[in-house]
Design a protein around this motif. Structure first.
Motif, mmCIF file in Angstrom:
data_model
loop_
_atom_site.group_PDB
_atom_site.id
_atom_site.type_symbol
_atom_site.label_atom_id
_atom_site.label_comp_id
_atom_site.label_asym_id
_atom_site.label_seq_id
_atom_site.Cartn_x
_atom_site.Cartn_y
_atom_site.Cartn_z
ATOM 1 N N GLN A 34 0.762 -1.362 0.093
ATOM 2 C CA GLN A 34 -0.289 0.053 -0.163
ATOM 3 C C GLN A 34 0.904 1.454 -0.186
ATOM 4 O O GLN A 34 0.444 2.118 -1.246
ATOM 5 N N HIS A 38 1.333 4.370 -3.031
ATOM 6 C CA HIS A 38 1.219 5.467 -2.586
ATOM 7 C C HIS A 38 2.439 6.825 -3.397
ATOM 8 O O HIS A 38 2.295 6.883 -4.591
ATOM 9 N N ASP A 39 3.724 5.300 -2.696
ATOM 10 C CA ASP A 39 4.794 6.597 -2.917
ATOM 11 C C ASP A 39 4.981 6.552 -4.515
ATOM 12 O O ASP A 39 5.521 7.905 -5.096
ATOM 13 N N ARG A 41 2.742 5.914 -7.054
ATOM 14 C CA ARG A 41 1.720 7.170 -7.492
ATOM 15 C C ARG A 41 2.294 8.538 -7.213
ATOM 16 O O ARG A 41 2.001 9.607 -7.923
ATOM 17 N N ALA A 42 2.580 9.129 -6.141
ATOM 18 C CA ALA A 42 3.111 10.836 -5.770
ATOM 19 C C ALA A 42 3.849 10.876 -7.026
ATOM 20 O O ALA A 42 4.053 12.435 -7.595
ATOM 21 N N GLN A 44 4.354 9.638 -10.122
ATOM 22 C CA GLN A 44 3.669 9.458 -11.026
ATOM 23 C C GLN A 44 3.046 10.455 -11.615
ATOM 24 O O GLN A 44 3.558 11.794 -12.539
ATOM 25 N N ASN B 18 5.483 17.626 -0.240
ATOM 26 C CA ASN B 18 5.855 16.838 -1.442
ATOM 27 C C ASN B 18 6.118 18.606 -2.353
ATOM 28 O O ASN B 18 5.255 18.862 -2.254
ATOM 29 N N ASP B 21 3.276 18.915 -5.313
ATOM 30 C CA ASP B 21 2.151 18.795 -4.602
ATOM 31 C C ASP B 21 2.062 20.268 -4.160
ATOM 32 O O ASP B 21 1.062 21.172 -4.189
ATOM 33 N N ASN B 72 0.574 11.648 5.096
ATOM 34 C CA ASN B 72 1.760 10.699 5.083
ATOM 35 C C ASN B 72 3.132 12.080 5.130
ATOM 36 O O ASN B 72 3.843 12.441 4.394
ATOM 37 N N SER B 101 -2.317 11.096 -1.141
ATOM 38 C CA SER B 101 -1.951 9.725 -2.750
ATOM 39 C C SER B 101 -3.021 8.488 -1.914
ATOM 40 O O SER B 101 -3.466 7.697 -3.087
ATOM 41 N N SER B 102 -3.701 7.857 -1.092
ATOM 42 C CA SER B 102 -3.511 6.818 -0.164
ATOM 43 C C SER B 102 -5.520 6.255 -1.111
ATOM 44 O O SER B 102 -6.406 7.497 -0.813
ATOM 45 N N ASP B 103 -5.190 5.579 -1.422
ATOM 46 C CA ASP B 103 -6.307 5.406 -1.880
ATOM 47 C C ASP B 103 -7.145 3.626 -1.043
ATOM 48 O O ASP B 103 -8.265 3.169 -0.886
ATOM 49 N N SER B 104 -6.545 3.781 0.371
ATOM 50 C CA SER B 104 -6.883 2.768 0.926
ATOM 51 C C SER B 104 -8.142 3.006 2.245
ATOM 52 O O SER B 104 -7.892 4.276 2.173
ATOM 53 N N THR B 124 -4.338 12.591 -10.767
ATOM 54 C CA THR B 124 -2.716 12.605 -11.102
ATOM 55 C C THR B 124 -2.856 13.097 -12.829
ATOM 56 O O THR B 124 -2.375 12.825 -13.686
#
Lengths: 247, 158
Positions: A34, A38-39, A41-42, A44, B18, B21, B72, B101-104, B124
């Motif tokens: 996961q 996540h990282d 995707r960031a 990307q 980041n 972002d 994060n 960015s998490s989809d959890s 994205t």
């Protein structure tokens, strides 16, 4: 639909013992995947959006900034892919090839891989006489590489001074890698070995996996690794490896 | 003499490590033409210190009107920060948008349980990211009552 009693049993949910090592490892891998996604995707997102903006961009200066962003996204992706691959290799204990070799040889391999960084930072690295180690030589060289790389990365303006030594303890050999770098506040020391947890921001080079991989390598050899952190400069990493046969 | 009539500047705290972002959030706000002042924290600890420093301000003018929170974050993560924000009287009703960015499902559940008003999964593509400007403006317009009743179903953006 009816079923035979013996078949029906298969449909019952399996009781899960959450404390079993297998389930804990699965949870750990699930969390790892996961975080990796996540990282990635960031990275990307950074690459894709920079490319979109580049298409719309008018000025030369903006174009060169966006190109730099795009390249940073790509190199972060590369770092993450390399890190994930190394982590997977470190996890695969059954693929470890165990033999006995001088500890100094593992360190020499690590230093050779870090040669450019050592020259760039002007680091002074002293290596004591190390004992023979029983283990996978590639993985143990990698272990030293991650620990030394960590010291090179988190340096202060002065050239890094790094000392590597080993002493005999009842459990085997206690190795240490000590530096004069930025140090790590003790309150964060437990997080360091968790994959992708960083004390610096996402823009710091690296995947955030070096110490997590180090822990996996040490544990695969039946050892343990920890850190002695204090407020102020310098940090010491310690790991214990069982003594090789014949010691 | 200068006019007393000034455009109200929305003070927005952005906790994000980041740089890419941060750039996109700035761009989304500028594109929307929203009058704002962006306070930037690069890690959770920095955000915590800034918030603590501004929690005792009784006229409230130095407090943020909105908090944008990456989950994060280094040092102190977004979840710990959010829980601190909701426990601090000065910020218990400040709108918080979680950017991640998490989809959890676990992260989403956690963010909403800890009291986030909105959960924005970082897209994205540029156009979807720029949509954040509108979402921020609507959240600010919603005022302090926005979505904060325990019964209210928080919004989730994908």
């Amino acid at each position: 639909m009816d079923c035979l009693a013996s078949n029906c049993k298969l449909l019952d949910p399996m009781p899960i013992d959450k404390s079993s090592p297998e389930i804990q490892l699965l949870d750990e891998i699930q969390q790892f995947l996961q975080s990796a996604v996540h990282d990635l995707r960031a990275a990307q997102r950074r690459t894709a959006i920079s490319a979109e903006l580049l298409l719309q961009s008018g000025s030369d200066q903006e174009r060169s900034e966006l190109t730099a962003q795009l390249l940073q996204g790509l190199s972060k992706t590369e770092e993450l892919l390399n890190g994930v691959s190394s982590y997977a290799i470190a996890l695969a204990r059954s693929h470890y090839r165990i033999d006995v070799f001088p500890g100094n040889r593992a360190v020499r391999f690590a230093l050779a891989n870090l040669d450019r960084k050592i020259r760039e930072t002007g680091a002074i690295i002293t290596v004591a006489d190390l004992p023979e180690i029983s283990g996978d030589r590639d993985r143990l060289a990698e272990l030293f590489e991650h620990l030394i790389d960590n010291s090179l990365k988190f340096r202060r303006p002065d050239p890094p001074v790094i000392e590597i030594s080993a002493t005999s303890v009842p459990e085997g050999w206690l190795f240490s890698v000590k530096d004069n770098g930025t140090g790590i506040p003790p309150k964060y020391q437990d997080r360091l070995f968790i994959p992708f947890r960083r004390l610096q921001g996402a823009d710091m080079p690296g995947a955030g996996l070096g110490l997590a991989i180090s822990r996996k390598i040490v544990e695969a050899h039946g050892g343990r690794i920890w850190i002695e952190a204090r407020d102020g400069p310098g940090v010491s990493f310690f790991f214990v490896l069982p003594a090789s046969d014949g010691d | 003499m200068t006019s007393k009539v000034t455009t109200y500047k929305n003070r927005i705290l952005l906790a994000e490590d980041n740089d890419g972002d941060v750039f996109l959030v700035r761009r989304a706000l500028e594109k929307r033409g929203l009058s704002h002042e962006l306070v930037l924290a690069h890690n959770g600890e920095e955000a915590l210190l800034w918030l603590d420093h501004h929690s005792g301000d009784h006229n409230g003018s130095a407090r943020p009107d909105l908090i944008l929170l990456d989950l994060n974050l280094p040092r102190v993560d977004g979840g710990q920060l959010l829980s601190h924000i909701r426990k601090t009287d000065a910020f218990s009703r400040t709108p918080v948008i979680v950017l991640t960015s998490s989809d959890s499902p676990k992260d989403r559940q956690m963010a909403l349980e800890l009291g986030a008003n909105l959960y924005f999964r970082k897209p994205t593509d540029l156009a979807s990211f720029m949509d954040l400007g509108r979402i921020i403006e609507e959240t600010l317009r919603g005022g302090p009552e926005f979505g904060l009743t325990p019964q209210a179903e928080p919004q989730v953006h994908y």
